[in-house]
Design a protein around this motif. Structure first.
Motif, short mmCIF file in Angstrom:
data_model
loop_
_atom_site.label_atom_id
_atom_site.label_comp_id
_atom_site.label_asym_id
_atom_site.label_seq_id
_atom_site.Cartn_x
_atom_site.Cartn_y
_atom_site.Cartn_z
N VAL A 24 0.84 -1.21 0.00
CA VAL A 24 0.00 0.00 0.00
C VAL A 24 0.87 1.26 0.00
N THR A 25 1.97 1.24 0.74
CA THR A 25 2.87 2.40 0.74
C THR A 25 3.47 2.63 -0.64
N ALA A 26 3.82 1.56 -1.34
CA ALA A 26 4.34 1.69 -2.70
C ALA A 26 3.29 2.29 -3.63
N LEU A 27 2.04 1.87 -3.48
CA LEU A 27 0.97 2.44 -4.29
C LEU A 27 0.78 3.92 -3.98
N ALA A 28 0.95 4.30 -2.72
CA ALA A 28 0.77 5.70 -2.32
C ALA A 28 1.70 6.64 -3.08
N ALA A 29 2.83 6.14 -3.54
CA ALA A 29 3.77 6.97 -4.31
C ALA A 29 3.23 7.29 -5.71
N GLN A 30 2.15 6.62 -6.12
CA GLN A 30 1.62 6.80 -7.47
C GLN A 30 0.31 7.58 -7.50
N VAL A 31 -0.17 8.04 -6.33
CA VAL A 31 -1.47 8.70 -6.27
C VAL A 31 -1.37 10.03 -5.54
N ASP A 32 -2.44 10.81 -5.66
CA ASP A 32 -2.52 12.09 -4.95
C ASP A 32 -3.07 11.92 -3.53
N TYR A 33 -4.03 10.99 -3.39
CA TYR A 33 -4.65 10.73 -2.10
C TYR A 33 -4.75 9.22 -1.88
N LEU A 34 -4.53 8.83 -0.62
CA LEU A 34 -4.75 7.46 -0.20
C LEU A 34 -5.79 7.50 0.91
N ILE A 35 -6.84 6.70 0.77
CA ILE A 35 -7.89 6.67 1.78
C ILE A 35 -7.81 5.34 2.50
N THR B 96 -1.77 -0.25 9.19
CA THR B 96 -2.29 1.09 8.91
C THR B 96 -1.35 2.14 9.49
N ARG B 97 -0.86 1.92 10.70
CA ARG B 97 0.08 2.87 11.30
C ARG B 97 1.30 3.04 10.42
N PHE B 98 1.86 1.95 9.91
CA PHE B 98 3.03 2.01 9.04
C PHE B 98 2.72 2.84 7.80
N VAL B 99 1.58 2.57 7.17
CA VAL B 99 1.22 3.29 5.94
C VAL B 99 1.07 4.78 6.22
N ILE B 100 0.38 5.13 7.29
CA ILE B 100 0.18 6.55 7.60
C ILE B 100 1.53 7.23 7.85
N ASP B 101 2.43 6.55 8.53
CA ASP B 101 3.73 7.14 8.83
C ASP B 101 4.64 7.25 7.61
N HIS B 102 4.43 6.43 6.58
CA HIS B 102 5.37 6.38 5.46
C HIS B 102 4.79 6.77 4.10
N ALA B 103 3.51 6.97 3.99
CA ALA B 103 2.91 7.27 2.69
C ALA B 103 3.42 8.59 2.14
N PRO B 104 3.90 8.60 0.89
CA PRO B 104 4.40 9.83 0.29
C PRO B 104 3.30 10.60 -0.46
N LEU C 151 -6.10 10.31 3.78
CA LEU C 151 -7.38 10.61 4.40
C LEU C 151 -7.73 9.42 5.28
N LEU C 152 -7.77 9.65 6.60
CA LEU C 152 -8.02 8.59 7.57
C LEU C 152 -9.49 8.64 7.98
N ILE C 153 -10.18 7.52 7.82
CA ILE C 153 -11.63 7.46 7.99
C ILE C 153 -12.01 6.65 9.22
N TRP C 154 -12.97 7.18 9.97
CA TRP C 154 -13.61 6.40 11.05
C TRP C 154 -14.75 5.63 10.41
#
Length: 161
Positions: free
Chosen positions: A99-110, A129-137, A141-144
């Motif tokens: 998921v973190t690798a994908l985050a490098a290819q998008v504007d927003y990650l939900i 999820t904690r890892f992704v939030i800490d490392h996403a480039p 957007l974090l959803i409840w």
């Protein structure tokens, strides 16, 4: 605008709704991703011993097939709810890395909060999820999913010295 939605059990409906809302009337490109956690070893060492010798491989293959089928169904439901034609990705591996690798290819990650949803705080996030939030480039957007706990769920401050 490119928006990726991490589709996981229990959080995906709220995340898909947030993606639709974020995109609004813009011509957004959507990516729905689900990652099956796979270490490369047997599904569960204890499980195989219950099956018996010679049948463990078949049981592992059957579990993998069922897992892929369930994930495919969840992604299809998410795509229908989105109401757009998203790119759909079903991958295997370390979820936080994929998921973190994908985050490098998008504007927003939900992503959805996947931990303790009974109170506010860091325990409301699972380890992936904690890892992704800490490392996403990218913007995250974090959803409840569901009702948000009240401020009364925060522990009281420490006593004054």
């Amino acid at each position: 605008m490119r928006i990726a939605v991490w589709v996981t059990e229990g959080t995906w409906p709220a995340c898909v709704d947030a993606a639709r809302e974020l995109a609004g009337s813009t011509d957004a490109e959507f990516i729905l991703i689900h990652v099956r956690e796979e270490s490369g070893g047997p599904a569960d060492p204890g499980f195989g011993s219950l099956i018996g010798r010679g049948r463990r491989r078949h049981a592992d293959q059957e579990l993998r097939r069922l897992s892929e089928e369930a994930a495919g169904t969840m992604l299809a439901r998410a795509a229908r709810r989105l109401g757009a034609e998203p790119q759909v990705r079903l991958e295997s591996g370390f979820p936080e890395r994929v998921v973190t690798a994908l985050a490098a290819q998008v504007d927003y990650l939900i992503v959805g909060r996947d931990g303790d949803r009974s109170r506010l705080g860091p325990a409301s996030l699972g380890r992936h999820t904690r890892f992704v939030i800490d490392h996403a480039p990218c913007r995250v957007l974090l959803i409840w999913p569901g009702d948000v706990p009240g401020l009364g769920s925060i522990p009281p401050p420490p006593p004054e010295p």
